[in-house]
Design a protein around this motif. Structure first.
Motif, PDB file in Angstrom:
ATOM      1  N   VAL A  61       5.174 -13.228   2.371  1.00 58.04           N
ATOM      2  CA  VAL A  61       4.036 -12.307   2.397  1.00 58.04           C
ATOM      3  C   VAL A  61       2.816 -13.110   2.823  1.00 58.04           C
ATOM      4  CG1 VAL A  61       2.497 -10.860   1.025  1.00 58.04           C
ATOM      5  CG2 VAL A  61       4.974 -10.760   0.654  1.00 58.04           C
ATOM      6  N   ARG A  62       2.111 -12.598   3.833  1.00 56.55           N
ATOM      7  CA  ARG A  62       1.023 -13.368   4.442  1.00 56.55           C
ATOM      8  C   ARG A  62      -0.179 -12.478   4.729  1.00 56.55           C
ATOM      9  NH1 ARG A  62       2.843 -14.902  10.136  1.00 56.55           N
ATOM     10  NH2 ARG A  62       1.966 -12.862  10.658  1.00 56.55           N
ATOM     11  N   VAL A  70      -8.197  -8.517   9.627  1.00 59.34           N
ATOM     12  CA  VAL A  70      -7.284  -9.043   8.613  1.00 59.34           C
ATOM     13  C   VAL A  70      -5.974  -8.272   8.720  1.00 59.34           C
ATOM     14  CG1 VAL A  70      -6.855  -9.422   6.163  1.00 59.34           C
ATOM     15  CG2 VAL A  70      -9.181  -9.650   7.070  1.00 59.34           C
ATOM     16  N   LEU A  71      -4.869  -8.996   8.812  1.00 61.83           N
ATOM     17  CA  LEU A  71      -3.546  -8.390   8.907  1.00 61.83           C
ATOM     18  C   LEU A  71      -2.691  -8.857   7.740  1.00 61.83           C
ATOM     19  CD1 LEU A  71      -2.816  -8.968  12.710  1.00 61.83           C
ATOM     20  CD2 LEU A  71      -3.620  -6.861  11.639  1.00 61.83           C
ATOM     21  N   TRP A  92       0.462  -4.763   9.117  1.00 59.32           N
ATOM     22  CA  TRP A  92      -0.515  -3.681   9.157  1.00 59.32           C
ATOM     23  C   TRP A  92      -1.914  -4.228   8.876  1.00 59.32           C
ATOM     24  CZ3 TRP A  92       2.881  -4.775   5.321  1.00 59.32           C
ATOM     25  CH2 TRP A  92       2.435  -4.811   3.994  1.00 59.32           C
ATOM     26  N   PRO A  93      -2.951  -3.543   9.398  1.00 59.04           N
ATOM     27  CA  PRO A  93      -4.333  -4.011   9.220  1.00 59.04           C
ATOM     28  C   PRO A  93      -4.873  -3.653   7.840  1.00 59.04           C
ATOM     29  CG  PRO A  93      -4.313  -2.004  10.514  1.00 59.04           C
ATOM     30  CD  PRO A  93      -2.871  -2.370  10.290  1.00 59.04           C
ATOM     31  N   LEU A  94      -5.796  -4.493   7.359  1.00 55.97           N
ATOM     32  CA  LEU A  94      -6.465  -4.270   6.080  1.00 55.97           C
ATOM     33  C   LEU A  94      -7.972  -4.176   6.291  1.00 55.97           C
ATOM     34  CD1 LEU A  94      -4.622  -6.851   3.769  1.00 55.97           C
ATOM     35  CD2 LEU A  94      -4.009  -4.462   4.196  1.00 55.97           C
ATOM     36  N   LEU A  99      -4.880  -8.780  -0.998  1.00 58.06           N
ATOM     37  CA  LEU A  99      -3.495  -8.341  -0.877  1.00 58.06           C
ATOM     38  C   LEU A  99      -3.355  -6.849  -1.157  1.00 58.06           C
ATOM     39  CD1 LEU A  99      -0.798  -9.792  -0.266  1.00 58.06           C
ATOM     40  CD2 LEU A  99      -0.392  -9.851  -2.728  1.00 58.06           C
ATOM     41  N   ASP A 100      -2.680  -6.156  -0.263  1.00 53.23           N
ATOM     42  CA  ASP A 100      -2.412  -4.722  -0.408  1.00 53.23           C
ATOM     43  C   ASP A 100      -1.106  -4.560  -1.188  1.00 53.23           C
ATOM     44  OD1 ASP A 100      -1.996  -2.008  -0.163  1.00 53.23           O
ATOM     45  OD2 ASP A 100      -1.581  -2.066   1.996  1.00 53.23           O
TER      46      ASP A 100
END
Length: 298
Positions: A61-62, A70-71, A92-94, A99-100
């Protein structure tokens, strides 16, 4: 607003090559890279639990900062060998560099036991590097050639990044082997089977575990991982393990005469420093392609 990933993951198919000393200049002078590349500075943070649940589960996870963007990326370890890998990847973009967790919970890798670990994820290592990218049309396939230079940082430990990634965008995976061989004829390089995340985890733990082997493809994979471990750790036992794996490979009864010649070239061309020669790179890639490797990657 953050867009959560779709559960169906595209498969990333790429061939990773580690560069030897002085190899970058030779690579950049290669006629295939005559056009100016796209250049980017990438800052990446990897996450895991304090107990390393993601590393054990072979999931990365990155968060990647790319200018103002931010991806978030999730990768599985996948299958392959000899530098080639086939991995599932979600990106996916943030809206912010955080962290999502809700997005992670939607993905297949986090539908089982890892679901319970999402809340415990924390930064464990970083990779910061300069990336140069060339889109190539190669023998009927579309391939993205990437050169990364930088470093992996895990706690107080650091190790350099100097690698080439050939990612298949369209066409046949065999085109990756053919392109890598064309490069290896002029550039000292070797296949690498360790992802940046796996290298960083081993660096942080100061533990480099080598895969077991019994088949020719598994012995070549073990030798490849052992060389990755040697160059990141500096521990001579990993270079010795690589030599022993190559010796076992060369003696394996399942090899035909052509494959045995390539294996013997590997044992002869691996120098005292563990750095590849052009002959080593060509032999390693030729043999890996011949063996059609399908081993579990890190």
């Amino acid at each position: 607003m953050t867009q959560h990933p779709h559960p169906a993951a595209p498969q990333e198919v790429e061939l990773k090559l580690a560069l030897g000393p002085g190899a970058l200049d030779a690579l950049l002078a290669h006629p295939l890279l005559a056009d100016p590349p796209q250049q980017q500075a990438l800052a990446n943070t990897y996450f895991d639990t304090p107990q390393g649940h993601l590393a054990v589960g072979r999931v990365a996870v990155r968060l990647r900062r790319l200018g103002p963007r931010v991806l978030q990326t999730v990768k599985t370890a996948g299958q392959g060998g000899g530098g080639l890998s086939r991995r599932e990847e979600w990106e996916w973009p943030l809206d912010e560099h955080a962290l999502d967790q809700a997005g992670l919970a939607e993905l297949p890798p986090f539908q089982g036991p890892l679901a319970e670990q999402i809340a415990a994820l924390q930064p464990t290592l970083s990779t910061d590097f300069h990336r140069r990218t060339w889109p190539l049309a190669w023998q009927g396939s579309a391939i993205e050639l990437v050169v990364d230079e930088g470093e992996i940082v895990a706690g107080s430990a650091r190790t350099p990044i100097g690698e080439v990634e050939l990612e298949l965008k369209e066409g046949s995976a065999d085109a990756l082997w053919r392109l890598a061989l064309a490069l290896a004829e002029q550039v000292a390089l070797r296949p690498s089977d360790s992802s940046k995340a796996a290298r960083g985890h081993a660096l942080g733990q100061q533990q480099w575990t080598l895969p077991e082997a019994s088949t020719p493809s598994a012995w070549l994979h073990r030798a490849t991982v052992a060389l990755d471990a040697f160059h990141d750790s500096g521990h001579p036992e990993h270079l010795a393990a690589a030599r022993q794996a190559l010796s076992e490979l060369a003696q394996h009864p399942a090899l035909d005469d052509a494959a045995r010649r390539e294996a013997l070239t590997l044992t002869a061309e691996l120098g005292a420093t563990g750095q590849p020669t052009a002959a080593y790179g060509v032999a390693a890639l030729t043999l890996a392609r011949r063996l059609g490797q399908q081993t579990a990657l890190r």
